[in-house]
Write an enzyme that holds these catalytic residues in place. Structure first.
Site, PDB file in Angstrom:
ATOM      1  N   SER A 187      11.133   1.435  11.123  1.00 17.71           N
ATOM      2  CA  SER A 187      10.194   0.309  11.129  1.00 17.71           C
ATOM      3  C   SER A 187       9.608   0.120   9.745  1.00 17.71           C
ATOM      4  O   SER A 187       9.580   1.045   8.945  1.00 17.71           O
ATOM      5  CB  SER A 187       9.068   0.580  12.135  1.00 17.71           C
ATOM      6  OG  SER A 187       8.043  -0.392  11.974  1.00 17.71           O
ATOM      7  N   HIS A 188       9.122  -1.091   9.448  1.00 14.87           N
ATOM      8  CA  HIS A 188       8.392  -1.320   8.206  1.00 14.87           C
ATOM      9  C   HIS A 188       7.095  -0.505   8.184  1.00 14.87           C
ATOM     10  O   HIS A 188       6.572  -0.191   7.134  1.00 14.87           O
ATOM     11  CB  HIS A 188       8.046  -2.810   8.051  1.00 14.87           C
ATOM     12  CG  HIS A 188       9.185  -3.650   7.578  1.00 14.87           C
ATOM     13  ND1 HIS A 188      10.318  -3.828   8.319  1.00 14.87           N
ATOM     14  CD2 HIS A 188       9.373  -4.331   6.420  1.00 14.87           C
ATOM     15  CE1 HIS A 188      11.156  -4.601   7.638  1.00 14.87           C
ATOM     16  NE2 HIS A 188      10.603  -4.919   6.484  1.00 14.87           N
ATOM     17  N   SER A 189       6.589  -0.198   9.378  1.00 14.94           N
ATOM     18  CA  SER A 189       5.326   0.532   9.478  1.00 14.94           C
ATOM     19  C   SER A 189       5.582   1.954   9.959  1.00 14.94           C
ATOM     20  O   SER A 189       6.162   2.155  11.031  1.00 14.94           O
ATOM     21  CB  SER A 189       4.407  -0.181  10.482  1.00 14.94           C
ATOM     22  OG  SER A 189       3.428   0.706  10.959  1.00 14.94           O
ATOM     23  N   GLY A 212       7.255  -1.355   4.585  1.00 12.89           N
ATOM     24  CA  GLY A 212       8.597  -1.564   4.042  1.00 12.89           C
ATOM     25  C   GLY A 212       9.557  -0.523   4.580  1.00 12.89           C
ATOM     26  O   GLY A 212       9.172   0.342   5.374  1.00 12.89           O
ATOM     27  N   ASP A 223      13.243  -2.787  13.199  1.00 11.43           N
ATOM     28  CA  ASP A 223      12.363  -3.926  13.540  1.00 11.43           C
ATOM     29  C   ASP A 223      12.829  -5.206  12.839  1.00 11.43           C
ATOM     30  O   ASP A 223      13.757  -5.849  13.311  1.00 11.43           O
ATOM     31  CB  ASP A 223      10.864  -3.619  13.373  1.00 11.43           C
ATOM     32  CG  ASP A 223      10.433  -3.166  11.975  1.00 11.43           C
ATOM     33  OD1 ASP A 223      11.259  -3.183  11.058  1.00 11.43           O
ATOM     34  OD2 ASP A 223       9.247  -2.802  11.822  1.00 11.43           O
TER      35      ASP A 223
END
Lengths: 129, 207
Positions: free
Chosen positions: A10-12, A45, A69
């Site tokens: 995920s970006h997070s 990112g 994601d």
């Protein structure tokens, strides 16, 4: 471990870790599982190097299913698989599925000893038509 | 003035790397502002991180053949940029390095660019006219193939980046905005044009 491994990208980092927590609680310890998220500065990112390491941690001879994601997570995961290369690359598949539901469903399928193809197919059933 | 094999093999690689890293760093805020308009607002910072990481390797790369250097730059970008720009710009440099002979002619460069741009298109699952870096790279390749001078190639790149303004984004994060992506220059197109301008300046000085 002979069960298919699951990687969450995920970006997070919070989304990735939280998704992994849900997989562990709902599916248990029978599936190799790793997650990664965030850029090198601690912001949102995805990074190719971190994805390659996560795939290593969740590696199984049966293969690895990757849940992503948004767009960059997919592009970076494709790049990571290409850079891993060799015979392992053909046993790593990015699932077209929502990240949380896809991870839980793929891990559930994997925990029963399903093949990589079956695990990926289960995740793909969740993709929007 | 035209580029030829002599000009390319004489290129000052550390100067080239500095020029590209300088322009990306100087324009980081502008790139981020463009990305905030139609993307997720990290393009300037990501590109700056990537090219500063390349600059840090500059001395080690200096003695190596051009194709090796380009491949190393691409790999570094893939590993450090973060976001989708890393694989896209990384693939561009890695592929040019893979295709280019050690002492390339202009025809070699045009051919290597064409293959590298196809690799970028495949990586991004995109094509021309979708408001991406490809909208700069295709005209740049055509200008190189047509024998234009480095300065003229850079002008083509600037014009092509500006021409992404009225386009509607179909790929990448900007596509979520649909019609609202119209009216902004694409950040990847702009950074591509900046890189082309920096390379062109160094090539003019080496010729």
């Amino acid at each position: 471990m002979k069960n298919v491994g699951i990687v969450i990208v995920s970006h997070s980092p919070k989304v990735a870790e939280g998704t992994a927590d849900m997989v562990r609680q709902m599916v248990g310890e029978e599936v190799p599982l790793a997650w990664c998220g965030g850029n090198p500065d601690g912001g949102l990112g995805t990074q190719v190097g971190a994805i390659m390491e996560a795939i290593d941690r969740a590696w199984s001879e049966a293969g690895v299913a990757v849940l992503v994601d948004l767009g960059g997570a997919e592009t970076n995961s494709e790049m990571a698989i290409e850079m891993i290369g060799g015979p392992r690359a053909s046993r790593i598949v990015i699932c077209n599925a929502p990240i949380v539901e896809g991870a839980v469903m793929a891990a559930t399928e994997a925990s029963g000893g399903a093949s990589l193809k079956e695990v990926v197919a289960t995740a793909h059933e969740l993709a929007p038509a | 003035m035209t580029m030829d094999a002599t000009a390319m093999s004489k290129i000052d690689l550390p100067a080239l790397i500095d020029a590209v890293a300088d322009t990306i760093s100087e324009h980081a805020d502008e790139l981020t502002a463009l990305d905030q308009a139609i993307g997720d607002g990290d393009h300037g910072l990501n590109m700056k991180r990537g090219f500063e990481a390349v600059r840090a390797e500059s001395a080690a790369l200096a003695g190596q053949p051009l194709p090796e250097v380009l491949r190393a730059i691409g790999t570094k970008l893939v590993m450090t940029v973060g976001g989708a720009s890393g694989p896209l710009f990384g693939t561009l440099f890695m592929s040019i390095g893979k295709e280019l002979p050690t002492e390339p002619s202009r025809a070699d460069l045009a051919a290597a660019l064409a293959k590298a741009i196809s690799a970028v298109a495949a990586r991004g699952k995109s094509q021309a006219g979708q408001k991406t870096m490809l909208d700069v790279l295709y005209p740049v390749q055509a200008a190189v193939a047509a024998g234009k001078s480095p300065g003229d190639v850079a002008d083509v790149a600037d014009g092509a980046a500006e021409a992404t303004k009225p386009l509607k984004a179909i790929r990448g994060r900007a596509s979520f905005l649909g019609d609202r992506s119209i009216g902004h220059v694409d950040p990847g197109a702009r950074s591509s044009a900046l890189i082309v301008r920096a390379v062109a300046k160094v090539m003019e000085h080496s010729a």
